[in-house]
Design an enzyme around this catalytic site. Structure first.
Site, short mmCIF file in Angstrom:
data_model
loop_
_atom_site.label_atom_id
_atom_site.label_comp_id
_atom_site.label_asym_id
_atom_site.label_seq_id
_atom_site.Cartn_x
_atom_site.Cartn_y
_atom_site.Cartn_z
N SER A 165 -7.31 2.40 -7.43
CA SER A 165 -8.20 3.55 -7.68
C SER A 165 -9.33 3.12 -8.61
O SER A 165 -10.47 3.58 -8.47
CB SER A 165 -7.43 4.69 -8.33
OG SER A 165 -6.42 5.15 -7.47
N ARG B 251 2.47 -3.64 -7.34
CA ARG B 251 1.47 -4.60 -6.87
C ARG B 251 1.60 -5.96 -7.53
O ARG B 251 1.35 -6.99 -6.92
CB ARG B 251 0.05 -4.08 -7.15
CG ARG B 251 -0.42 -3.03 -6.20
CD ARG B 251 -1.61 -2.31 -6.74
NE ARG B 251 -1.27 -1.58 -7.95
CZ ARG B 251 -2.09 -0.75 -8.57
NH1 ARG B 251 -3.30 -0.59 -8.12
NH2 ARG B 251 -1.70 -0.10 -9.64
P1 ADP Z 1 -0.62 5.85 -12.10
O1 ADP Z 1 -1.73 6.30 -12.98
O2 ADP Z 1 0.64 6.66 -12.26
O3 ADP Z 1 -0.35 4.37 -12.05
P2 ADP Z 1 -1.90 5.56 -9.53
O4 ADP Z 1 -2.53 6.68 -8.79
O5 ADP Z 1 -2.78 4.48 -10.01
O6 ADP Z 1 -1.12 6.29 -10.68
O7 ADP Z 1 -0.75 4.91 -8.67
C1 ADP Z 1 0.35 5.63 -8.19
C2 ADP Z 1 1.39 4.68 -7.61
O8 ADP Z 1 0.83 4.00 -6.49
C3 ADP Z 1 1.86 3.58 -8.57
O9 ADP Z 1 3.23 3.35 -8.33
C4 ADP Z 1 1.04 2.38 -8.17
O10 ADP Z 1 1.69 1.17 -8.48
C5 ADP Z 1 0.97 2.60 -6.67
N1 ADP Z 1 -0.16 1.91 -6.06
C6 ADP Z 1 -1.47 2.01 -6.40
N2 ADP Z 1 -2.24 1.21 -5.63
C7 ADP Z 1 -1.39 0.60 -4.77
C8 ADP Z 1 -1.54 -0.37 -3.73
N3 ADP Z 1 -2.73 -0.87 -3.42
N4 ADP Z 1 -0.44 -0.77 -3.06
C9 ADP Z 1 0.77 -0.26 -3.39
N5 ADP Z 1 0.99 0.63 -4.36
C10 ADP Z 1 -0.06 1.06 -5.04
#
Ligand code: ADP
Length: 152
Positions: A126, A89
């Site tokens: 999230s 992001r």
């Molecule tokens: P983590 O705790 O491993 O970062 P997340 O559930 O927050 O897990 O995110 C998992 C993946 O999804 C990561 O690669 C994160 O960058 C990606 N991600 C989260 N939100 C978005 C978004 N809005 N657009 C694109 N990728 C996203």
């Protein structure tokens, strides 16, 4: 068969995550959504409830959903996955991912494929969804299924 693991906390799964999965399915034969869960890190949403909702969402597609508590490279081996899929992001994501990427290559010879987030969902995280939920805000625009109290 090209298999990619898409690991994350998914607490909860958002439209941003869904965007990465949908685009990943165009590159890979199968995407395994791997929900990282350890008992030390407290989650807001129950991991099994989130897993079930994601399974329903992708029931007609080549998507598997698993809950895991081990090194991502070990999980890749189990699923015969040669790729990790991650979304980027911003520069904060980049700095973090850069380190993990190199460690995963050292330890498991696993290639990571990064997808730059689609601008329409770039601001969704999230964390922000959890904040809204705490104060009973409307998150229906950000999450691809309904989040109900029994999932907390
Ligand atoms: P983590 O705790 O491993 O970062 P997340 O559930 O927050 O897990 O995110 C998992 C993946 O999804 C990561 O690669 C994160 O960058 C990606 N991600 C989260 N939100 C978005 C978004 N809005 N657009 C694109 N990728 C996203």
């Amino acid at each position: 068969m090209k298999i990619a693991i898409f690991p994350g906390s998914f607490d909860p799964f958002t439209n941003g995550h869904a965007n990465i999965v949908d685009r990943g399915l165009k590159l890979f034969d199968k995407v395994v959504i791997a929900i990282g869960h350890n008992t030390v890190k407290k989650r807001m949403f129950d991991v099994s409830s989130i897993s079930n909702k994601i399974k329903k969402l992708y029931k007609d597609q080549n998507v598997e959903v698993v809950i895991y508590n081990e090194l991502t490279v070990e999980l890749c081996k189990k699923h015969n996955a040669e790729y990790i899929l991650r979304g980027l992001r911003n520069t904060t994501d980049f700095e973090y991912e850069n380190t993990i990427y190199n460690v995963n290559r050292d330890t498991g010879k696993i290639e990571t494929v990064f997808m730059i987030t689609d601008p329409s969902v770039a601001y969704i995280s999230s964390t922000i969804v959890r904040e809204l939920c705490k104060f009973d805000g409307d998150v229906s625009k950000y999450v691809p299924f309904s989040l109900t109290d029994d999932m907390l």
